[in-house]
Design a protein around this motif. Structure first.
Motif, mmCIF file in Angstrom:
data_model
loop_
_atom_site.group_PDB
_atom_site.id
_atom_site.type_symbol
_atom_site.label_atom_id
_atom_site.label_comp_id
_atom_site.label_asym_id
_atom_site.label_seq_id
_atom_site.Cartn_x
_atom_site.Cartn_y
_atom_site.Cartn_z
ATOM 1 N N GLY A 85 76.168 71.206 -36.321
ATOM 2 C CA GLY A 85 75.761 71.351 -34.926
ATOM 3 C C GLY A 85 74.896 72.596 -34.785
ATOM 4 N N VAL A 86 73.702 72.415 -34.228
ATOM 5 C CA VAL A 86 72.819 73.580 -34.070
ATOM 6 C C VAL A 86 72.407 73.766 -32.607
ATOM 7 C CG1 VAL A 86 71.980 73.463 -36.446
ATOM 8 C CG2 VAL A 86 70.714 72.287 -34.654
ATOM 9 N N ASP A 87 72.383 75.023 -32.183
ATOM 10 C CA ASP A 87 72.045 75.350 -30.791
ATOM 11 C C ASP A 87 70.950 76.410 -30.714
ATOM 12 O OD1 ASP A 87 73.359 77.573 -31.641
ATOM 13 O OD2 ASP A 87 74.892 77.578 -30.090
ATOM 14 N N GLY A 88 70.268 76.638 -31.835
ATOM 15 C CA GLY A 88 69.180 77.613 -31.842
ATOM 16 C C GLY A 88 69.635 79.026 -32.171
ATOM 17 N N SER A 89 70.938 79.242 -32.232
ATOM 18 C CA SER A 89 71.449 80.586 -32.514
ATOM 19 C C SER A 89 71.367 80.907 -34.003
ATOM 20 C CB SER A 89 72.902 80.702 -32.043
ATOM 21 O OG SER A 89 73.741 79.861 -32.825
ATOM 22 N N VAL A 99 72.307 68.719 -25.771
ATOM 23 C CA VAL A 99 71.922 69.373 -24.526
ATOM 24 C C VAL A 99 72.729 68.775 -23.392
ATOM 25 C CG1 VAL A 99 70.059 69.640 -22.842
ATOM 26 C CG2 VAL A 99 69.652 70.140 -25.241
ATOM 27 N N ARG A 100 73.216 69.661 -22.556
ATOM 28 C CA ARG A 100 74.048 69.231 -21.428
ATOM 29 C C ARG A 100 73.247 68.400 -20.438
ATOM 30 N NH1 ARG A 100 78.792 71.738 -21.007
ATOM 31 N NH2 ARG A 100 79.181 73.512 -22.362
ATOM 32 N N PRO A 101 73.920 67.513 -19.749
ATOM 33 C CA PRO A 101 73.248 66.689 -18.729
ATOM 34 C C PRO A 101 72.817 67.537 -17.533
ATOM 35 C CG PRO A 101 75.612 66.281 -18.719
ATOM 36 C CD PRO A 101 75.340 67.174 -19.889
ATOM 37 N N PRO A 102 71.967 66.995 -16.676
ATOM 38 C CA PRO A 102 71.343 67.722 -15.573
ATOM 39 C C PRO A 102 72.250 68.556 -14.664
ATOM 40 C CG PRO A 102 70.378 65.567 -15.749
ATOM 41 C CD PRO A 102 71.474 65.631 -16.777
ATOM 42 N N MET A 110 63.987 68.680 -21.281
ATOM 43 C CA MET A 110 65.186 68.647 -22.115
ATOM 44 C C MET A 110 64.830 68.225 -23.525
ATOM 45 S SD MET A 110 68.069 67.041 -19.628
ATOM 46 C CE MET A 110 69.392 66.944 -20.808
ATOM 47 N N GLU A 111 63.991 67.210 -23.589
ATOM 48 C CA GLU A 111 63.594 66.713 -24.899
ATOM 49 C C GLU A 111 62.858 67.804 -25.661
ATOM 50 O OE1 GLU A 111 62.122 62.642 -24.779
ATOM 51 O OE2 GLU A 111 60.947 63.164 -26.559
ATOM 52 N N HIS A 112 62.019 68.536 -24.918
ATOM 53 C CA HIS A 112 61.269 69.624 -25.531
ATOM 54 C C HIS A 112 62.216 70.696 -26.070
ATOM 55 C CE1 HIS A 112 58.071 72.424 -26.332
ATOM 56 N NE2 HIS A 112 58.755 73.345 -25.682
ATOM 57 N N ALA A 113 63.219 71.062 -25.263
ATOM 58 C CA ALA A 113 64.163 72.103 -25.674
ATOM 59 C C ALA A 113 64.920 71.677 -26.928
ATOM 60 C CB ALA A 113 65.141 72.386 -24.536
ATOM 61 N N GLN A 114 65.336 70.420 -26.960
ATOM 62 C CA GLN A 114 66.077 69.919 -28.111
ATOM 63 C C GLN A 114 65.207 69.894 -29.350
ATOM 64 O OE1 GLN A 114 66.870 66.316 -26.039
ATOM 65 N NE2 GLN A 114 69.061 66.614 -26.153
ATOM 66 N N ARG A 115 63.988 69.414 -29.168
ATOM 67 C CA ARG A 115 63.048 69.314 -30.274
ATOM 68 C C ARG A 115 62.798 70.685 -30.884
ATOM 69 N NH1 ARG A 115 62.986 65.247 -33.172
ATOM 70 N NH2 ARG A 115 62.678 66.792 -34.780
ATOM 71 N N ILE A 158 72.776 63.995 -25.853
ATOM 72 C CA ILE A 158 72.931 64.552 -24.509
ATOM 73 C C ILE A 158 74.383 64.429 -24.084
ATOM 74 C CG2 ILE A 158 72.292 64.297 -22.074
ATOM 75 C CD1 ILE A 158 69.515 63.586 -22.952
ATOM 76 N N GLY A 159 74.922 65.510 -23.537
ATOM 77 C CA GLY A 159 76.300 65.470 -23.067
ATOM 78 C C GLY A 159 76.956 66.824 -23.207
ATOM 79 N N ASP A 160 78.271 66.830 -23.139
ATOM 80 C CA ASP A 160 79.015 68.055 -23.391
ATOM 81 C C ASP A 160 78.966 68.301 -24.898
ATOM 82 O OD1 ASP A 160 81.214 70.109 -23.048
ATOM 83 O OD2 ASP A 160 82.181 68.646 -24.380
ATOM 84 N N PRO A 161 78.572 69.513 -25.348
ATOM 85 C CA PRO A 161 78.354 69.741 -26.777
ATOM 86 C C PRO A 161 79.526 69.350 -27.680
ATOM 87 C CG PRO A 161 77.390 71.537 -25.548
ATOM 88 C CD PRO A 161 78.120 70.678 -24.544
ATOM 89 N N SER A 162 80.739 69.816 -27.363
ATOM 90 C CA SER A 162 81.842 69.501 -28.279
ATOM 91 C C SER A 162 82.153 68.003 -28.261
ATOM 92 C CB SER A 162 83.091 70.332 -27.959
ATOM 93 O OG SER A 162 83.453 70.180 -26.616
ATOM 94 N N SER A 163 82.148 67.391 -27.081
ATOM 95 C CA SER A 163 82.439 65.951 -27.005
ATOM 96 C C SER A 163 81.383 65.130 -27.728
ATOM 97 C CB SER A 163 82.497 65.484 -25.546
ATOM 98 O OG SER A 163 83.421 66.248 -24.824
ATOM 99 N N ALA A 164 80.113 65.517 -27.542
ATOM 100 C CA ALA A 164 79.033 64.763 -28.184
ATOM 101 C C ALA A 164 79.105 64.904 -29.707
ATOM 102 C CB ALA A 164 77.685 65.237 -27.663
ATOM 103 N N LEU A 165 79.472 66.089 -30.190
ATOM 104 C CA LEU A 165 79.597 66.275 -31.642
ATOM 105 C C LEU A 165 80.765 65.444 -32.181
ATOM 106 C CD1 LEU A 165 78.875 70.105 -32.023
ATOM 107 C CD2 LEU A 165 77.505 68.220 -32.952
ATOM 108 N N ILE A 166 81.861 65.426 -31.438
ATOM 109 C CA ILE A 166 83.024 64.626 -31.844
ATOM 110 C C ILE A 166 82.650 63.140 -31.888
ATOM 111 C CG2 ILE A 166 85.291 63.793 -31.041
ATOM 112 C CD1 ILE A 166 85.787 66.733 -30.070
#
Ligand SMILES: Nc1ncnc2c1ncn2[C@@H]1O[C@H](COP(=O)(O)OP(=O)(O)O)[C@@H](O)[C@H]1O
Ligand SMILES: [Mg+2]
Length: 151
Positions: free
Chosen positions: A12-16, A43-46, A66-71, A94-102
């Motif tokens: 999981g990567v978030d740019g950090s 990325v979290r929803p709106p 959002m797509e740009h930020a993720q890209r 797209i979603g809550d980060p931990s839930s989406a990774l799971i």
């Protein structure tokens, strides 16, 4: 003893910086085991954005940014990663980060999930990031939490 032979490794990567380190660890493990490496950013929803901006942005502008930020997060991570000899795929969720990774790990039957101990969050004082914390309790596969180099 049953052998552990990972076929799919997810990071999981978030740019950090810490998530880039997690990606390097995940790549090394994938290479050793000839496993496929999945580089995932969420990325979290709106809803989360409205509070900051004040009013909902137009849907198409939101989707585009959002797509740009993720890209950008994926591109920067992959740029700095030694992927030679690796089978790599990246995905934007797209979603809550931990839930989406799971969900992602469950969907692809991941053998290992790698994340940083902390991420790009602003709550610097928390020892374990909230995403890492939730994953420590709910990851559907083996989880490797990577600290910063000097912590
Ligand atoms: N949006 C995200 N998409 C993918 N991975 C993430 C995301 N947010 C965090 N992670 C992973 O979880 C690790 C820990 O981050 P997190 O728990 O969010 O800490 P913090 O609270 O410091 O932001 C990150 O290094 C990264 O590997
Ligand atoms: Mg975070």
């Amino acid at each position: 003893m049953t052998e552990w032979n990972p076929r799919n490794v997810v990071v999981g990567v978030d740019g950090s910086e810490q998530s880039r380190r997690a990606a390097a660890v995940a790549a090394a493990i994938s290479r050793t085991h000839r496993a496929k490496l999945h580089v995932i950013t969420v990325v979290r929803p709106p809803e989360g954005w409205w509070g900051v901006v004040g009013s909902p942005p137009p849907a198409d502008a939101l989707a585009a940014s959002m797509e740009h930020a993720q890209r950008t997060v994926l591109d920067q991570t992959l740029e700095g990663l030694d992927t030679e000899g690796l089978e790599v795929m990246s995905s934007e969720e797209i979603g809550d980060p931990s839930s989406a990774l799971i969900d992602y790990c469950t969907r692809i039957h991941a053998d290992l999930l790698v994340v940083g101990r902390r991420g790009a969050g602003m709550v610097e004082r928390i020892v374990l990031g909230s995403v890492a914390d939730r994953l420590a309790h709910h990851a559907p596969c083996a989880l490797l939490i990577v600290p910063a180099s000097r912590e």
